[in-house]
Design an enzyme around this catalytic site. Structure first.
Site, PDB file in Angstrom:
ATOM      1  CB  CYS A  64      -4.323   8.739  29.988  1.00 28.68           C
ATOM      2  SG  CYS A  64      -5.545   7.959  31.001  1.00 28.68           S
ATOM      3  CG  ASP A  73      14.862   9.461 -26.133  1.00 27.19           C
ATOM      4  OD1 ASP A  73      14.723  10.167 -27.151  1.00 27.19           O
ATOM      5  OD2 ASP A  73      15.831   9.535 -25.366  1.00 27.19           O
TER       6      ASP A  73
END
Lengths: 125, 848
Positions: free
Chosen positions: B105, B532
Site C-alpha cells: 500500500c 592561542d
C-alpha cells in the site's frame, strides 16, 4: 558409550559445523551500484533483518548514492554508520534515506548499525 | 527522495510535439535580499537543460519559468534554486490515510502521488498511517492530492490534521512517536505474558505445592490434562508476546546472520517443544519424572525479555534528552515588523532582513543583530553561561535564547536551518551517531558473538548428555536453554553508543559541541594543550587599562581629552579609549581640526586647546618634554600594554594605556588544566615581551612567541613529535590549520558562528573553562563507556559458563533458565541506565 550418546555427540558436532558454515563462511559477491545520470553510482538497500544487498560494489572517484529503506522497527537498525567516511544517518521506518559518499581510495569499507548487529560492505574498486 | 523520476529527463525531446510540452510556472522564491540575487536565481534556472526562460521579480519575490515538461521536472527547478542558496516555495503537508496496512500500500500511494503534477516528494508510512507530501502550492492543492489518493482506492482521514507548513522546518518528532508506540506494544505483550505466567508457574510445579500434589499426582491423567491446557495457554504468549523474536530470527537467517532474537527464539522454542513431547508422548521417556514440562520457562522468559526490551526503549529515549531540549528551544512564532505593523508570524515565515520585535520574557526566534533598544538576554541554554548577557545596538542575539528585562528590535540575519541553534542540533545529532574508535573492537567481537554462543550451547548440551547426571536429557535441555538465554549481545552493542549519546548531549547543554566520538575519546588522553593568545586567553580586542597623569592634572581631564580626540577615529586602540571613557561616564566633546599623523598618533583642537595623542617620537618632534613620564611608559610597555602620551598646548598631561585584556576565567581554567596534569603552552604571533607578560599573568611557563600564522600548525606538529597528544585551542579561522593538525582542535566560537569546520570541539561560550569541561566530559564519558564494556563483557564471560554448568561439578550449582532470563533482560537495561547516569554530570564552575 551407548548408542544414544554417540548419536548426540555426532549430531552436536555436526550442528556446530553447520553453525560455523552457515554464519561465518558466507561470502556474498555483492551488487554493483547502477550508474545514473549526473555521474552518481546509485543503489537501493532494504533494511530488514539485515541489509539487502549487504555488499555494494562501486568504482572509486565517483560519487555514490545509497538509498536506505528501513522496513522494520528493531531498535538497532534505526541508524546506519559509515565509520570510515564519518557519515551516519537516521533511518525512520518506512522512509527512504539517501547517503552520499565519495570513495577516493579502493578497499572494503564496512557499514553497520550502531550496535553492529547488521553489517554491510562497500567495496570500492 | 524520488531521484528515480529524474532519470526520465534524459529522453530526447520529440520536436513535433514540442509545444505540447512547454509549460509555465511561477514559483515563490525566498531569501533574495540583495540586488544581484535575482540574477543568481535566473542563472541557476537557465543552467538547467530544458528551461526556455526564467525571469525573477525581486519586488514580489517570485520567478516566472518556462520549461519543457519532457526534460525538466518541477523538482529539478526547486533543487536548482535551493542549490543556489535560496528557498523555493515548496510546502509540505501530512495526510492521514485509512487502512494502509501493507508495505505494498505504501509503495502504491507513494507512486500515485509522485506522478501527480506539482508533488515533489511523497513518503508514506504504515507506522503513522499517514503520508508526508512535499508539493508546490502553485501547481497543486489538497483537493488534487486527495483525488490522487482516492483514485487508487484509499481514503483520506478528514480530521483537519493536514497542516501546511513551509519545508525546512523541523517536523514533529516521528522517532519519538514510533518509540512511544513500540513501548506501548511491548508493555501490552509483557502484561499478557506475565498474566499467563502466574498460573503456568504454579501448576508446572505441583509437586512443590501441598494440595496440588495430591490433586494431580505424578503420572495421573489429571496432571496430563492440566499440563496440556497450560501448553495451550502458553502458545499465544509464544506466538504474540514473543513474535518479535521469531520475526527477528527469520529476518536474520535470510541474511545468514544471527542476533539476540535468534538466541531467545531458539531457547524458548526448545523449551516449548520439549514440553509438548513430554505431554503428548510421555511413553517416549524412560522414566515418569523425565516427562517434565517447561511451559513456565517459555512464558516467563518471554515476559522478562519483553519487559527488558520495553525498559531499554524507555531508557534509550532518555539518552537523547539533550537533543530534545535543544529542539524544544526553537520558537514557534515571531513578532515581525512589516509595513509598519507588528504581526505575529510562524517562525518559518521570517526571512533574512525582517525586523523583529522582542518584549520582556519573549523567546528570541532567530539569529540577528540588535537595531534598537537594549536588554539582558539569558543565553544559558545555548552557551551554558549562566549570567544574562547585556545586549545593545549592533550586538548579536541568538535564536532560542530568552529575553529578560528590556524591549528591543533586531534584524534577522540567519533563519531556518542556518541559525546557530539549527546548526547545533545538526552537529550534535551527527556526533551522537558517530563511532568512537573503541567501538570498532566491540564490533569485531559482536560479529562473532551470537553464533559462538549457539556453538557453546550445543557443546554444553552434548557434554551434559555424555557426562552429566541423570536425568541427562532434562539437564542437557535446561543447560542448552539457559545458555542461549543468558547471553546478551545487546548489552555489548549498547555499551558505547548510549554513553556517547549522553556525553555529547551533556556537552551541548554546557555550550560545548563535540563533533565526533573520535574527538570525545581523544580528549581524555590530552597531555599537552596549546592556547592561542589573542582571542583565546585574551578577549582579542583592546581595552583601556591604565591612565597615568602628570603633576596637577586629574585623570578625568586626561581621559576626556584623549577620548574626545579619538571619537572620530576608527582605529581599534582609539575605540578602546572611547569605550573606556564611556564606561567611566566621562562626557565627551567635539574635536576640531582632527588629523591623523601616520605612524605617530593623532592631533586636534578641543576646548581651544591643541591636543596631541601618540608615541614618544610625536612628542619629541613637537618639542614636548616627556621625561617625567618615560619611566611609567617603560613599565606599562613591559606589562605588554600599549601606552600613549597625551599633551595639550605643548605640555605633557599623562599617559593612557590600552591592552588586550585577559578573559576573566582564563587564569582559573589554566590552573585547572595544569592540575589535571596537562602541560599548557601559549602560542602567539606577538612579540616576546607582550607574550611573556600575559603568560606570567595567567601562569603559563612555556611560551612560543613571534610565530607566523602559517607556522602554527608546524609548532603543533613539533609538540606531537615529542610524543605528546596535543590539543590546540584557537579561533577557528586564523588557526584552522593548527586546529586540524592537533589531536583535538578546540575552536572558540562567538555568538552565532558555531559551525566551525576545522575543529573537533567548538566552545560556544568562548571561555577557556570550556576546554576543562570538554576534557572532563570526555573523561566521564569514556569512564562510563569502560564501565559499560567491562560490565557487558564481564556479564557474558561469567554468565555463559555458569549457564553451561561449570559450577555444577564443584558446587552442584546450576542456573535456572528463569534467572538467566531475568539477568539477560536487566543486563542491557543496566547498561543504558549506567549511561544515563552521565546526565547528572555537572561541570565545575570554579578552579576549586
Amino acid at each position: 558409550m551407548t548408542a544414544d550418546r554417540w548419536l548426540v555427540l555426532f549430531f552436536g558436532l555436526g550442528l556446530v559445523a553447520f553453525i560455523v558454515w552457515f554464519f561465518w563462511l558466507k561470502r556474498s559477491t555483492g551488487v554493483r551500484a547502477a550508474e545514473v545520470s549526473g555521474g552518481y553510482q546509485e543503489a537501493m538497500i532494504l533494511v530488514k533483518g539485515g541489509y539487502t544487498p549487504d555488499t555494494i560494489v562501486v568504482r572509486r572517484g565517483k560519487p555514490v548514492r545509497l538509498n536506505f529503506r528501513r522496513e522494520e522497527t528493531a531498535s538497532c537498525s534505526d541508524k546506519v554508520i559509515f565509520a570510515d567516511f564519518n557519515k551516519n544517518a537516521e533511518l525512520p521506518t518506512g522512509e527512504t534515506v539517501t547517503i552520499e559518499l565519495l570513495p577516493k581510495e579502493p578497499g572494503e569499507f564496512p557499514f553497520a548499525c550502531p550496535m553492529g548487529m547488521f553489517r554491510g560492505r562497500l567495496v570500492v574498486e | 527522495m524520488n531521484d528515480m523520476s529524474m532519470t526520465k529527463a534524459d529522453t530526447p525531446p520529440d520536436r513535433s510535439r514540442r509545444h505540447d510540452r512547454d509549460a509555465q510556472i511561477e514559483l515563490r522564491i525566498g531569501g533574495m535580499h540583495c540586488p544581484h540575487c535575482p540574477a543568481n536565481v535566473e542563472e541557476a534556472l537557465r543552467g538547467i537543460q530544458g528551461v526556455s526562460h526564467a525571469h525573477v521579480n525581486l519586488a514580489n519575490g517570485s520567478a516566472h519559468i518556462g520549461y519543457d515538461t519532457s526534460r525538466v521536472k518541477v523538482l529539478d527547478l526547486i533543487k536548482a534554486i535551493r542549490v543556489a542558496g535560496y528557498t523555493a516555495g515548496a510546502a509540505s503537508m501530512r495526510v492521514g490515510i485509512k487502512n494502509m496496512h501493507c508495505s505494498s500500500c505504501v509503495i502504491r500511494i507513494e507512486l500515485a502521488l509522485q506522478t501527480t503534477p506539482g508533488v515533489i516528494a511523497a513518503r508514506a508510512s504504515s507506522l503513522t498511517n499517514a503520508v508526508d507530501i512535499e508539493y508546490v502550492p502553485e501547481k497543486t492543492d489538497f483537493s488534487a492530492i486527495r483525488a490522487a489518493i482516492e483514485s487508487i482506492g484509499y481514503h483520506v482521514v478528514e480530521d483537519g490534521k493536514q497542516t501546511e507548513t513551509p519545508v525546512d522546518s523541523e517536523p514533529a518528532d516521528p522517532e519519538e512517536e514510533a518509540r512511544q508506540a513500540e513501548y506501548g506494544l511491548l508493555m501490552r505483550k509483557f502484561w499478557f505474558a506475565a498474566a499467563v505466567s502466574v498460573p503456568v508457574m504454579l501448576l508446572s510445579y505441583p509437586d512443590l505445592i501441598p494440595g496440588l500434589r495430591e490433586w494431580m499426582p505424578m503420572g495421573s491423567s489429571t496432571r496430563r490434562i492440566v499440563w496440556s491446557l497450560l501448553g495451550v495457554l502458553s502458545l499465544p504468549v509464544l506466538v504474540w508476546s514473543g513474535s518479535q523474536f521469531f520475526i527477528g530470527m527469520w529476518d536474520g537467517l535470510k541474511h545468514r546472520s544471527a542476533n539476540m532474537h535468534t538466541l531467545i527464539a531458539i531457547g524458548i522454542s526448545a523449551a516449548y517443544l520439549y514440553s509438548v513431547v513430554a505431554v503428548a508422548f510421555p511413553g517416549l521417556f524412560p522414566r515418569m519424572e523425565l516427562a517434565e514440562v517447561f511451559w513456565d520457562v517459555t512464558t516467563v522468559v518471554v515476559a522478562l525479555v519483553v519487559l527488558g526490551l520495553a525498559l531499554e526503549i524507555k531508557a534509550k529515549g532518555r539518552t537523547s534528552e539533550a537533543i530534545k531540549k535543544l529542539i524544544g528551544l526553537q520558537a514557534k512564532t515571531a513578532r515581525v515588523l512589516r509595513d509598519g505593523r507588528e504581526i505575529d508570524l510562524p517562525v518559518e515565515e521570517v526571512v533574512v532582513g525582517d525586523t523583529l520585535v522582542i518584549r520582556p520574557g519573549d523567546k528570541i526566534p532567530v539569529d540577528g543583530t540588535v537595531t534598537q533598544g537594549a536588554s539582558a538576554v539569558d543565553e544559558s541554554m545555548i552557551t551554558g553561561e549562566s549570567m544574562p548577557i547585556e545586549k545593545h545596538v549592533d550586538d548579536e542575539v541568538i535564536g532560542g535564547t530568552l529575553n529578560k528585562t528590556g524591549s528591543f528590535k533586531f534584524k534577522a540575519t540567519k533563519v531556518g536551518k542556518d541559525t546557530a541553534l539549527a546548526n547545533i542540533i545538526r552537529m550534535v545529532k551527527d556526533a551522537q551517531g558517530s563511532k568512537a574508535p573503541i567501538q570498532r573492537v566491540v564490533d569485531t567481537v559482536s560479529g562473532y558473538f551470537v553464533p559462538a554462543v549457539m556453538i557453546l550451547a550445543v557443546l554444553a548440551f552434548v557434554a551434559w548428555y555424555l557426562f552429566g547426571p541423570e536425568p541427562r536429557f532434562i539437564y542437557a535441555t535446561i543447560v542448552l536453554v539457559t545458555t542461549l538465554i543468558i547471553a546478551c549481545p545487546c548489552a555489548l552493542g549498547l555499551a558505547t553508543p548510549t554513553s556517547l549519546t549522553v556525553g555529547i548531549g551533556k556537552g551541548a547543554e554546557n555550550g560545548i559541541l563535540i563533533r565526533s566520538g573520535d574527538a570525545l575519546q581523544s580528549a581524555e588522553k590530552l597531555d599537552s594543550i596549546i592556547l592561542d593568545k589573542t582571542g583565546t586567553i585574551t578577549r582579542g580586542e583592546p581595552s583601556l587599562t591604565d591612565v597615568v597623569t602628570a603633576k596637577d592634572v586629574d585623570e578625568a581631564t586626561v581621559l576626556r581629552l584623549a577620548a574626545s580626540l579619538e571619537r572620530g577615529s576608527e582605529h581599534p586602540l582609539g575605540e578602546a579609549i572611547v569605550k573606556g571613557a564611556d564606561a567611566r561616564k566621562i562626557p565627551l566633546v567635539e574635536a576640531k581640526d582632527f588629523a591623523a599623523i601616520p605612524g605617530h598618533g593623532v592631533g586636534g583642537r578641543i576646548d581651544d586647546r591643541a591636543v596631541l595623542l601618540g608615541n614618544a617620537k610625536l612628542m619629541r618632534d613637537r618639542g614636548i618634554a616627556i621625561d617625567p613620564l618615560v619611566a611609567d611608559w617603560e613599565r606599562l610597555a613591559t606589562e605588554g600594554k600599549t601606552p600613549m602620551y597625551i599633551a595639550a598646548d605643548g605640555k605633557p598631561l599623562g599617559l593612557v594605556a590600552v591592552a588586550d585584556t585577559v578573559k576573566p576565567d582564563s587564569k582559573a581554567a589554566i590552573e585547572v588544566l595544569k592540575r589535571l596534569g596537562i602541560e599548557v603552552v601559549m602560542l602567539t604571533g606577538d612579540n616576546e615581551r607582550t607574550a611573556k607578560a600575559i603568560a606570567q599573568h595567567v601562569g603559563i611557563e612555556r611560551v612560543l612567541a613571534e610565530v607566523l600564522p602559517n607556522d602554527k600548525a608546524h609548532e603543533v606538529q613539533k609538540l606531537q613529535l615529542e610524543g605528546k597528544t596535543v590539543g590546540m585551542v584557537g579561533d577557528g579561522i586564523n588557526d584552522a590549520p593548527a586546529l586540524a593538525q592537533a589531536d583535538v582542535g578546540f575552536a572558540i566560537g562567538t555568538g552565532t558562528d558555531v559551525a566551525i569546520e576545522a575543529s573537533d570541539v567548538t566552545l560556544i561560550k568562548g571561555s577557556l573553562m570550556g576546554v576543562v569541561t570538554a576534557i572532563e566530559i570526555s573523561k566521564a564519558t569514556m569512564r562510563n563507556v569502560r564501565q559499560n564494556l567491562i560490565g557487558a563483557f564481564g556479564y557474558n564471560v561469567l554468565g555463559i559458563p555458569v549457564a553451561m554448568g561449570v559450577l555444577y561439578p564443584l558446587f552442584g550449582l546450576l542456573l535456572s533458565p528463569l534467572i538467566a532470563a531475568a539477568a539477560m533482560a536487566f543486563s542491557s537495561v543496566t547498561v543504558v541506565t549506567n549511561a544515563n547516569r552521565l546526565r547528572f554530570f555537572e561541570p565545575r564552575r570554579k578552579a576549586s
